[in-house]
Design an enzyme around this catalytic site. Structure first.
Site, PDB file in Angstrom:
ATOM      1  N   GLU A  91       0.972  -0.830   0.298  1.00  0.00           N
ATOM      2  CA  GLU A  91      -0.051  -0.206   0.194  1.00  0.00           C
ATOM      3  C   GLU A  91       0.856   1.348  -0.007  1.00  0.00           C
ATOM      4  O   GLU A  91       1.535   1.647   0.685  1.00  0.00           O
ATOM      5  CB  GLU A  91      -1.291   0.290   1.262  1.00  0.00           C
ATOM      6  CG  GLU A  91      -1.661   0.987   1.336  1.00  0.00           C
ATOM      7  CD  GLU A  91      -2.767   1.688   2.682  1.00  0.00           C
ATOM      8  OE1 GLU A  91      -3.912   1.925   2.797  1.00  0.00           O
ATOM      9  OE2 GLU A  91      -1.630   1.591   3.135  1.00  0.00           O
TER      10      GLU A  91
ATOM     11  N   HIS B  47      -4.758  10.818  14.255  1.00  0.00           N
ATOM     12  CA  HIS B  47      -4.338   9.282  14.352  1.00  0.00           C
ATOM     13  C   HIS B  47      -4.555   9.511  16.166  1.00  0.00           C
ATOM     14  O   HIS B  47      -4.872   8.374  17.182  1.00  0.00           O
ATOM     15  CB  HIS B  47      -3.741   8.132  13.773  1.00  0.00           C
ATOM     16  CG  HIS B  47      -3.316   6.676  14.434  1.00  0.00           C
ATOM     17  ND1 HIS B  47      -4.529   5.851  14.102  1.00  0.00           N
ATOM     18  CD2 HIS B  47      -2.249   6.763  15.306  1.00  0.00           C
ATOM     19  CE1 HIS B  47      -3.774   4.719  14.627  1.00  0.00           C
ATOM     20  NE2 HIS B  47      -2.687   5.156  15.273  1.00  0.00           N
TER      21      HIS B  47
END
Length: 217
Positions: free
Chosen positions: A152, A168
């Site tokens: 990815e 996050h």
């Protein structure tokens, strides 16, 4: 955070750890390609679109959590089938057009197969997240065979990475259940980041235009 109670998957993890060689090699392969493309772009255009590159392998605990959330058995086959981001590369750019330059450069490589593309620049997530995600396959040449391996690639600007990293951390403190007012404020910050990116790009374009005009005189 409550510790996950995993099923007995010792044999699966042993086999997966043997597979990690492939994913580590894929990270090296993609990282080298990106560095070469960045060096070439800098040589030709006197400008490097990539600020820096980060890479990581997904932890075994995260892999198990993801499979359990998907409701599938914990097997090596399902790890390969259902998890696209075991090997992850994050590319940090200066300006938003650099994101698409890098996407084009990666996609045009003959030995890279693009499996999926998600443009969160044009279509941000509801929380304001902006980035460009690619799932690619890169061939890993072993002594007796070639194994295409998934990676990815996330491509974002410095400002976007700043917001995503802190968002996050904040969400982690709430274990993913942040109050509504926190989510609203984070979305407002994401919108400010998008405005900042566009403002910095406009300034950069203005400076470049002035330089080009001076060079003609």
């Amino acid at each position: 955070m409550k510790e996950l109670e995993l099923p007995d998957v010792k044999d699966v993890l042993v086999e997966y750890r043997q597979m990690q060689l492939l994913y580590r090699s894929a990270l090296k392969e993609i990282g080298t390609k990106l560095e070469i493309l960045n060096d070439e772009f800098k040589f030709v255009h006197k400008y490097n679109p990539i600020e820096h590159i980060e890479s990581r392998l997904k932890s075994e605990e995260s892999i198990m959590r993801k499979l359990l959330r998907k409701g599938v058995d914990v097997t090596v086959e399902n790890i390969q089938k259902y998890i696209d981001d075991i090997a992850g590369v994050r590319v940090i750019c200066s300006f938003t057009p650099d994101i698409y330059r890098i996407v084009d450069m990666i996609s045009s490589q003959d030995d890279i197969e693009v499996l999926k593309a998600k443009d969160y620049m044009i279509n941000p997530k509801p929380n304001g997240y902006r980035s460009y995600h690619l799932i690619v396959k890169v061939p890993i040449f072993l002594s007796d065979k070639v194994i295409p391996t998934k990676v990815e690639i996330q491509i974002r600007t410095v400002a976007m990475d700043f917001w995503a990293s802190l968002e996050h951390k904040i969400y982690y403190k709430y274990e993913g259940n942040a109050p509504e007012y926190i989510r609203t404020e984070l979305k407002e910050c994401a919108d400010m980041i998008a405005f900042l990116d566009s403002k910095m790009l406009a300034i950069n374009e203005e400076v470049r235009s002035i330089r080009q005009e001076d060079s003609r005189q």
